[in-house]
Design a protein around this motif. Structure first.
Motif, short mmCIF file in Angstrom:
data_model
loop_
_atom_site.label_atom_id
_atom_site.label_comp_id
_atom_site.label_asym_id
_atom_site.label_seq_id
_atom_site.Cartn_x
_atom_site.Cartn_y
_atom_site.Cartn_z
N SER A 25 -69.71 -45.50 35.39
CA SER A 25 -71.11 -46.31 35.09
C SER A 25 -71.14 -46.67 33.64
N LEU A 26 -72.06 -47.81 33.13
CA LEU A 26 -72.34 -48.25 32.02
C LEU A 26 -72.81 -46.96 31.15
N LEU A 27 -73.60 -46.20 31.83
CA LEU A 27 -74.26 -44.84 31.27
C LEU A 27 -73.27 -44.02 30.66
N ASP A 28 -71.88 -43.69 31.50
CA ASP A 28 -70.99 -42.73 31.04
C ASP A 28 -70.30 -43.56 29.78
N TYR A 29 -69.83 -44.81 29.98
CA TYR A 29 -69.37 -45.42 28.84
C TYR A 29 -70.05 -45.27 27.41
N ALA A 30 -71.51 -45.37 27.65
CA ALA A 30 -72.42 -45.02 26.36
C ALA A 30 -72.19 -43.70 26.07
N ILE A 31 -72.10 -42.75 26.99
CA ILE A 31 -72.08 -41.32 26.67
C ILE A 31 -70.82 -41.07 25.84
N ASN A 32 -69.75 -41.56 26.52
CA ASN A 32 -68.41 -41.18 25.92
C ASN A 32 -68.33 -41.94 24.37
N ALA A 33 -68.94 -43.13 24.29
CA ALA A 33 -68.93 -43.97 22.89
C ALA A 33 -69.71 -43.04 21.88
N THR A 34 -70.70 -42.40 22.38
CA THR A 34 -71.72 -41.51 21.49
C THR A 34 -70.83 -40.50 20.88
N LEU A 35 -70.21 -39.83 21.87
CA LEU A 35 -69.43 -38.57 21.35
C LEU A 35 -68.37 -39.08 20.27
N VAL A 36 -67.67 -40.23 20.43
CA VAL A 36 -66.64 -40.54 19.70
C VAL A 36 -67.27 -40.91 18.18
N MET A 37 -68.42 -41.77 18.58
CA MET A 37 -69.07 -42.32 17.17
C MET A 37 -69.79 -41.06 16.44
N SER A 38 -70.33 -40.33 16.98
CA SER A 38 -70.79 -39.03 16.31
C SER A 38 -69.68 -38.18 15.46
N ASN A 39 -68.44 -38.14 15.94
CA ASN A 39 -67.31 -37.57 15.40
C ASN A 39 -67.06 -38.45 14.23
N VAL A 40 -67.04 -39.75 14.21
CA VAL A 40 -66.55 -40.67 13.15
C VAL A 40 -67.80 -40.56 12.17
N VAL A 41 -68.92 -40.46 12.55
CA VAL A 41 -70.21 -40.48 11.61
C VAL A 41 -70.03 -39.12 10.76
#
Length: 426
Positions: free
Chosen positions: A241-257
């Motif tokens: 789902s688009l929700l799961d894509y957003a969740i996966n991107a949030t996890l990676v983005m948080s690590n990058v930040v």
């Protein structure tokens, strides 16, 4: 002629009967021998399944099988693992020959497409000898539960510090930082690789060896991933789902930040704001974010942007970068929420991230062969144009945006963050 035929048949049939009876006895003897060979020991064969502590959603996760043949002869095996029902696999099996008194290891991959608990059943191994008349069933590892978390396997792929200068391997742009401010941290001994422009000549003369000034970014900025979990985010793409894509991107983005020395936080919203993790830079922050993302679930309501605006105004006092993962299909849908987005953008740096409909692109690019296909193509072009209008509408009010496909979401979000950081906006 009839009398001759009857005579021949009366002579042959008894012979055939005795031959078939003899063959049946021989077959039964071999079958009994096969049974005796296979069942004479209780521990003729052992098997174990090794699964990870948790699965990574949307990624290929490896499951390992270890098979031990304790028989003194080679055997043929058929392995049927009762994998979790969420995968809807009805015909999973592996056939393998195992040498006498030996051990083999096998592996297969599973790609979950939803977060939650996945329960394995029994590991069944059907063993037969070279005769192949009888097979014996062994079963092991009954009931093993593995939770499926957001795509944590992608963290290594996008870890900026680990991949160093190879960011372009994954489509991430190498952006030169301009106009940034630095704060003095300490004086240290020069080592190969230090910038010669930072040599402290007074300290060098005093210590009689090269000394350099070490600097760090002036301060860390809060970066929040804001996930819309309303019904529009349940649209599927490639089984996720688009929700799961957003969740996966949030996890990676948080690590990058966090790797870039900023503060990472997140929360989700629909009818109310939930799953809140305050933006911090502590060592346990990624675990907190991972657990919060695991529990994000849609409630199928229309998202309340008014409540989102009120919550941000009340609880986020410092100017922050807000990455809002949502989805608008029409300008009219955007305009209903635009007053709240404009209100958020007055106090924070807001980036609205929404999705292209790749199925529409296929309709647009295909040649219409009849009236119905021509009509579908016109409608698809209209919706695609609406998406571009949304980008322009947001830009008009100083709101940044990313219009992306689900598979490019993570890369595009990281690039936007790096671009803003290089411009000194973050």
């Amino acid at each position: 002629m009839g009398i001759v035929s009857c005579f021949i048949l009366s002579f042959i049939f008894p012979k055939l009967f005795y031959i078939s009876k003899l063959l049946l006895l021989i077959f039964s003897a071999f079958a009994l021998l096969d049974i005796f060979i296979l069942y004479r020991t209780k521990t003729g064969f052992l098997g174990t399944r090794q699964v990870p502590d948790k699965f990574s959603n949307g990624d290929d996760n490896e499951v390992f099988l270890r098979l031990e043949n304790h028989y003194t002869f080679p055997v043929f095996t058929k392995i049927i693992d009762e994998i979790p029902e969420q995968f809807q696999v009805r015909d999973f099996s592996i056939e393998k020959k195992v040498k006498a008194s030996s051990v083999i290891e096998l592996k297969y991959k599973l790609r979950p497409t939803a977060r939650g608990e996945y329960t394995f059943g029994k590991l069944n191994v059907f063993v037969s000898t070279l005769l192949g008349l009888v097979s014996r069933r062994f079963h092991f590892d009954n009931k093993t539960m593995v939770p499926t978390y957001p795509a944590f396997l992608q963290l290594k792929k996008y870890d900026l510090l680990a991949i160093g200068n190879n960011l372009t391997m994954y489509g991430i742009k190498k952006i030169r930082r301009i106009g940034h401010t630095m704060e003095f941290e300490q004086i240290k001994e020069y080592v190969i690789g230090d910038d010669l422009r930072t040599i402290n000549w007074k300290a060098t003369a005093k210590q009689r060896q090269l000394m350099v000034n070490q600097y760090q970014d002036e301060k860390s900025q809060p970066v929040y991933s804001v996930i819309d979990k309303g019904r529009m985010m349940k649209m599927p793409f490639d089984e996720l789902s688009l929700l799961d894509y957003a969740i996966n991107a949030t996890l990676v983005m948080s690590n990058v930040v966090l790797k870039k020395q900023d503060k990472a936080g997140m929360f989700s919203f629909s009818k109310k704001v939930e799953n809140i993790v305050i933006a911090e830079k502590r060592s346990s922050q990624m675990n907190l974010i991972l657990e919060a993302l695991y529990n994000v679930k849609t409630d199928f309501y229309e998202s309340d942007y008014g409540r989102l605006y009120a919550n941000i105004k009340q609880n986020i006092k410092h100017r922050s970068l807000l990455l809002l993962y949502t989805n608008f299909e029409t300008v009219e849908a955007l305009n209903r929420q635009l007053p709240y987005l404009k209100g958020i953008a007055k106090s924070h740096l807001l980036v609205v991230i929404f999705f292209k409909n790749t199925e529409l692109d296929q309709l647009i690019n295909n040649d219409a062969k009849n009236i119905q296909e021509a009509y579908d193509k016109v409608i698809a072009e209209k919706f695609s144009f609406e998406k571009r209008l949304i980008v322009n509408q947001l830009k008009k009010y100083g709101i940044h945006s990313i219009l992306t496909t689900p598979e490019n979401l993570t890369i595009d979000a990281i690039n936007k963050y790096l671009e803003m950081k290089s411009r000194g906006l973050v």
